[in-house]
Design an enzyme around this catalytic site. Structure first.
Site, short mmCIF file in Angstrom:
data_model
loop_
_atom_site.label_atom_id
_atom_site.label_comp_id
_atom_site.label_asym_id
_atom_site.label_seq_id
_atom_site.Cartn_x
_atom_site.Cartn_y
_atom_site.Cartn_z
N LYS A 74 0.94 -1.10 0.09
CA LYS A 74 -0.01 0.15 0.12
C LYS A 74 0.84 1.30 0.00
CE LYS A 74 -2.13 3.48 1.84
NZ LYS A 74 -1.82 4.76 0.97
N GLY B 28 7.21 6.30 7.45
CA GLY B 28 6.35 7.35 7.82
C GLY B 28 6.33 8.42 8.72
N SER B 29 5.55 8.92 9.21
CA SER B 29 5.42 9.91 10.26
C SER B 29 5.30 9.00 11.58
CB SER B 29 4.20 10.96 10.24
OG SER B 29 3.16 10.19 10.14
N ASN B 30 5.67 9.59 12.91
CA ASN B 30 5.41 9.01 13.90
C ASN B 30 4.12 8.71 14.40
OD1 ASN B 30 8.23 10.00 13.97
ND2 ASN B 30 8.40 9.00 16.01
N GLY C 116 2.57 5.99 12.35
CA GLY C 116 3.61 4.64 12.65
C GLY C 116 3.07 4.19 13.81
N GLU D 22 9.83 2.60 10.78
CA GLU D 22 10.85 3.61 10.78
C GLU D 22 9.99 4.97 10.67
OE1 GLU D 22 13.97 3.47 10.93
OE2 GLU D 22 13.87 1.29 11.11
N CYS E 269 14.19 11.24 6.00
CA CYS E 269 14.08 10.86 7.64
C CYS E 269 15.58 11.21 8.12
CB CYS E 269 13.44 9.60 7.88
SG CYS E 269 14.15 8.26 7.33
N GLN F 107 2.97 19.64 2.44
CA GLN F 107 4.33 19.48 2.99
C GLN F 107 4.89 21.18 2.92
OE1 GLN F 107 5.17 16.45 4.65
NE2 GLN F 107 6.87 17.72 4.35
N GLU G 137 10.22 17.49 13.69
CA GLU G 137 10.67 17.19 12.30
C GLU G 137 10.03 18.10 11.42
OE1 GLU G 137 9.56 13.18 10.49
OE2 GLU G 137 11.60 13.24 9.85
N1 LIG Z 1 10.17 8.78 8.11
C1 LIG Z 1 10.09 9.05 7.00
O1 LIG Z 1 10.77 8.75 5.99
C2 LIG Z 1 8.88 9.83 6.59
C3 LIG Z 1 8.50 10.81 7.35
N2 LIG Z 1 7.19 11.62 6.99
C4 LIG Z 1 6.84 12.60 8.09
O2 LIG Z 1 5.31 12.51 8.12
C5 LIG Z 1 4.90 13.84 7.88
C6 LIG Z 1 3.51 13.56 7.19
O3 LIG Z 1 3.69 12.83 5.97
P1 LIG Z 1 2.36 12.03 5.33
O4 LIG Z 1 2.63 11.35 4.04
O5 LIG Z 1 1.21 12.38 5.90
O6 LIG Z 1 2.92 10.62 6.48
P2 LIG Z 1 1.92 9.41 6.82
O7 LIG Z 1 2.96 8.66 7.90
O8 LIG Z 1 0.67 9.55 7.21
O9 LIG Z 1 1.94 8.39 5.42
C7 LIG Z 1 2.84 7.31 5.53
C8 LIG Z 1 2.02 6.19 4.79
O10 LIG Z 1 1.14 5.75 5.82
C9 LIG Z 1 -0.10 5.69 5.25
N3 LIG Z 1 -1.40 6.11 6.15
C10 LIG Z 1 -1.79 7.21 6.48
N4 LIG Z 1 -2.89 6.92 7.58
C11 LIG Z 1 -2.72 5.62 7.97
C12 LIG Z 1 -3.54 4.88 8.80
N5 LIG Z 1 -4.40 5.36 9.64
N6 LIG Z 1 -3.09 3.67 9.00
C13 LIG Z 1 -2.29 3.02 8.20
N7 LIG Z 1 -1.63 3.51 7.20
C14 LIG Z 1 -1.86 5.07 6.90
C15 LIG Z 1 -0.14 6.60 4.18
O11 LIG Z 1 -1.14 6.51 2.99
P3 LIG Z 1 -1.75 7.87 2.34
O12 LIG Z 1 -0.49 8.28 1.50
O13 LIG Z 1 -2.75 7.29 1.51
O14 LIG Z 1 -2.39 8.73 3.30
C16 LIG Z 1 1.25 6.15 3.62
O15 LIG Z 1 1.29 5.10 3.01
C17 LIG Z 1 5.92 14.46 7.30
O16 LIG Z 1 5.78 15.83 7.31
C18 LIG Z 1 7.19 13.97 7.80
O17 LIG Z 1 7.50 14.64 8.90
C19 LIG Z 1 6.66 11.38 5.77
C20 LIG Z 1 7.26 10.46 5.16
C21 LIG Z 1 8.31 9.68 5.13
O1 LIG Z 2 18.97 8.55 3.57
C1 LIG Z 2 18.32 7.53 2.89
O2 LIG Z 2 18.86 7.08 1.85
C2 LIG Z 2 17.03 6.91 3.40
C3 LIG Z 2 16.00 7.72 3.96
C4 LIG Z 2 14.81 7.04 4.55
O3 LIG Z 2 14.60 5.91 4.65
C5 LIG Z 2 13.60 8.18 4.65
O4 LIG Z 2 13.98 9.36 4.41
O5 LIG Z 2 12.58 7.53 4.71
#
Ligand SMILES: NC(=O)C1=CN([C@@H]2O[C@H](COP(=O)(O)OP(=O)(O)OC[C@H]3O[C@@H](n4cnc5c(N)ncnc54)[C@H](OP(=O)(O)O)[C@@H]3O)[C@@H](O)[C@H]2O)C=CC1
Ligand SMILES: O=C(O)CCC(=O)C(=O)O
Length: 486
Positions: free
Chosen positions: A180, A233-235, A238, A255, A289, A336, A388
């Site tokens: 997904k 993804g986001s905290n 996650g 992560e 990240c 963003q 972040e």
């Molecule tokens: N650690 C990292 O690498 C990342 C960190 N982030 C952080 O997160 C912030 C927000 O970004 P965002 O894209 O909203 O990140 P999210 O954590 O919301 O999204 C990541 C994934 O989770 C899915 N998702 C969203 N809601 C749910 C849920 N309730 N249950 C299961 N899966 C879900 C999203 O689907 P969908 O896209 O359909 O909403 C997407 O596939 C950024 O500003 C950044 O700070 C974001 C991306 C990567």
């Molecule tokens: O720095 C990288 O190459 C990977 C970073 C990463 O995993 C992320 O931003 O989600």
């Protein structure tokens, strides 16, 4: 309504077939460099679509796990070859869909090829140990076995590498997967799935279901037949997924965020440190990240560092990632773009001194461009030093000693990556010992992950599990301990 131009309409991939969602609804994916341009449409799937994918994965996994590791590996080698042959198209789609520059997108796609090849090779490596039994006439051994069906939930910032570094190990160890992807980068992900299809993986081993996180992501987290869920993804998301999967006894791996420090000691190579702050903090528009968001500089070199940093940042060209002269592309999405601006405002209100950038970049296409931004006089209590931002914003902080720098570096809830620039071995050794981070980097930027090494963070950055390299085996397999007596 499904769009009429089929070339732009990307379907789900369930049980080896591309299919429309039950909902008949689609989600539009647009170009952040030109939001009026549609990159494609993906399915806004329902729980019924997901149910079909889970059923198909369950059935397929029973046969998939019976293949030898070498046979599974051969299929991953083929997927790598197909991906390699499609680098230009996939990288261009990535740039159009989430904004990173074309050279970065190509680099990421090449990394995807290498990830597939690395895990293809794992099919020929050890899958257990012989352990001496207290019974001398018995043979005791451990054998790694797959988990079953794995749900893969991925973000938009690495739409090729992250799905692949989760899917490839899951597959080689005999699991079936359901991907997904983030809705904002799901067209790129669909093109990655086409590579698995063309490589000839058996039907149902790889399923792909797009749709809202709150429906399909949540559905994967809740489903009793999805043995494990791996997420980046986001905290907030996650932690919610972790709690949902744990509540039903499933396995999960998270992560999440980072607030990565780059320490610049008085004795460092100044040019290298400046380059690392720029590359680690601003490449991919700061949307990694692992990006360096806090630059902690010792007072003896502070002014020199700041001056060089300003000179070099001034050379950065912001623009459409498809154009050769662009060094930094737009923010990946409108939210963003707005969120980063909100943090720039907060930083100023908190009393940090904005010394570079801070504004949107004028352009003809209403692209989500922001200037590279630098704050000076940042205090650790400020939101811009703690949260972040995920944008092109560097926070400069001044310290007297390296000990103080390490203490400050640790004064956040995250612990993903950290680096120090120094030539002093005592400073380097105490940094290695005392820094609270999963990735510890010396004289090198905080970003830059090697696929053959464990990747993950401490504290709130991860669920303490590790991805990539051999560490992936721990998550995607479990053990059988076999006691055999004639
Ligand atoms: N650690 C990292 O690498 C990342 C960190 N982030 C952080 O997160 C912030 C927000 O970004 P965002 O894209 O909203 O990140 P999210 O954590 O919301 O999204 C990541 C994934 O989770 C899915 N998702 C969203 N809601 C749910 C849920 N309730 N249950 C299961 N899966 C879900 C999203 O689907 P969908 O896209 O359909 O909403 C997407 O596939 C950024 O500003 C950044 O700070 C974001 C991306 C990567
Ligand atoms: O720095 C990288 O190459 C990977 C970073 C990463 O995993 C992320 O931003 O989600």
């Amino acid at each position: 309504m499904q769009p009429t131009t089929q070339t732009q309409n990307f379907l789900n991939f369930i049980n080896g077939k591309w299919s429309q969602s039950d909902s008949s609804e689609v989600i539009e994916s647009t170009n952040p460099a030109n939001p009026a341009e549609t990159v494609g449409y993906v399915q806004s799937s329902t729980k019924q679509d997901l149910e079909q994918a889970v059923e198909s994965s369950k059935n397929a996994q029973k046969k998939w796990k019976k293949l030898s590791g070498a046979e599974r590996g051969n299929l991953l080698f083929k997927a790598a070859e197909v991906l390699e042959n499609n680098i230009e198209d996939i990288a261009e789609t990535m740039t159009r869909e989430m904004g990173k520059t074309l050279p970065e997108a190509k680099g990421e796609t090449n990394r995807g090829v290498a990830i597939l090849r690395y895990y293809a090779g794992e099919g020929m490596r050890s899958e257990g140990d012989v352990i001496p039994s207290t019974d001398s006439s018995a043979l005791m051994f451990s054998k790694r076995v797959p988990l079953g069906v794995v749900g893969v939930i991925t973000p938009w910032n690495f739409p090729v590498a992250i799905p692949l570094w989760k899917m490839a190990p899951a597959l080689i160890y005999g699991n079936a997967v359901i991907l997904k992807p983030a809705s904002e980068a799901a067209v790129t992900a669909a093109k990655v799935i086409e590579c698995f299809e063309k490589a000839g993986l058996p039907e149902g081993v790889v399923n792909f279901v797009t749709g809202k996180g709150s429906v399909i992501g949540q559905g994967l987290a809740e489903h009793k037949d999805v043995t494990a869920v791996t997420f980046t993804g986001s905290n907030a998301t996650g932690n919610h997924i972790g709690q949902t999967v744990a509540a039903r006894g499933g396995k999960y791996q998270l992560e999440m965020g980072g607030k990565n420090p780059l320490i610049v000691a008085d004795d460092c190579d100044l040019d290298l440190a400046v380059d690392a702050a720029i590359s680690g903090g601003l490449k991919s528009t700061g949307q990694k990240c692992t990006c360096s968001s806090r630059v902690i500089v010792q007072e003896g070199i502070y002014d020199q560092f700041k001056q060089k940093l300003l000179e070099k940042v001034n050379e950065i060209t912001v623009g459409d990632g498809l154009k050769e002269q662009s060094w930094m592309g737009p923010c990946a999405t409108k939210s963003q773009y707005e969120n980063v601006q909100k943090y720039i405002e907060i930083g100023q209100k908190e009393g940090a001194k904005l010394i570079y950038g801070g504004s949107p970049v004028d352009n003809d296409t209403n692209g989500y461009y922001l200037e590279p931004t630098i704050f000076d006089q940042v205090e650790t209590s400020m939101a811009i030093a703690q949260e972040e931002i995920f944008g092109p914003v560097l926070a400069l902080m001044k310290v007297r000693t390296v000990e103080e720098a390490i203490e400050l570096a640790n004064d956040v809830e995250f612990g993903l990556s950290a680096s120090i620039f120094s030539k002093n071995i005592d400073h380097i050794l105490s940094f290695i010992d005392d820094i609270e981070a999963g990735l510890v980097r010396i004289n090198s930027e905080t970003a830059g992950v090697e696929l053959q090494a464990p990747f993950g963070g401490m504290k709130a950055s991860s669920s303490y599990s590790r991805e990539q390299g051999e560490a992936a085996k721990e998550f995607f397999t479990t053990y059988k301990t076999v006691f055999l007596k004639g």
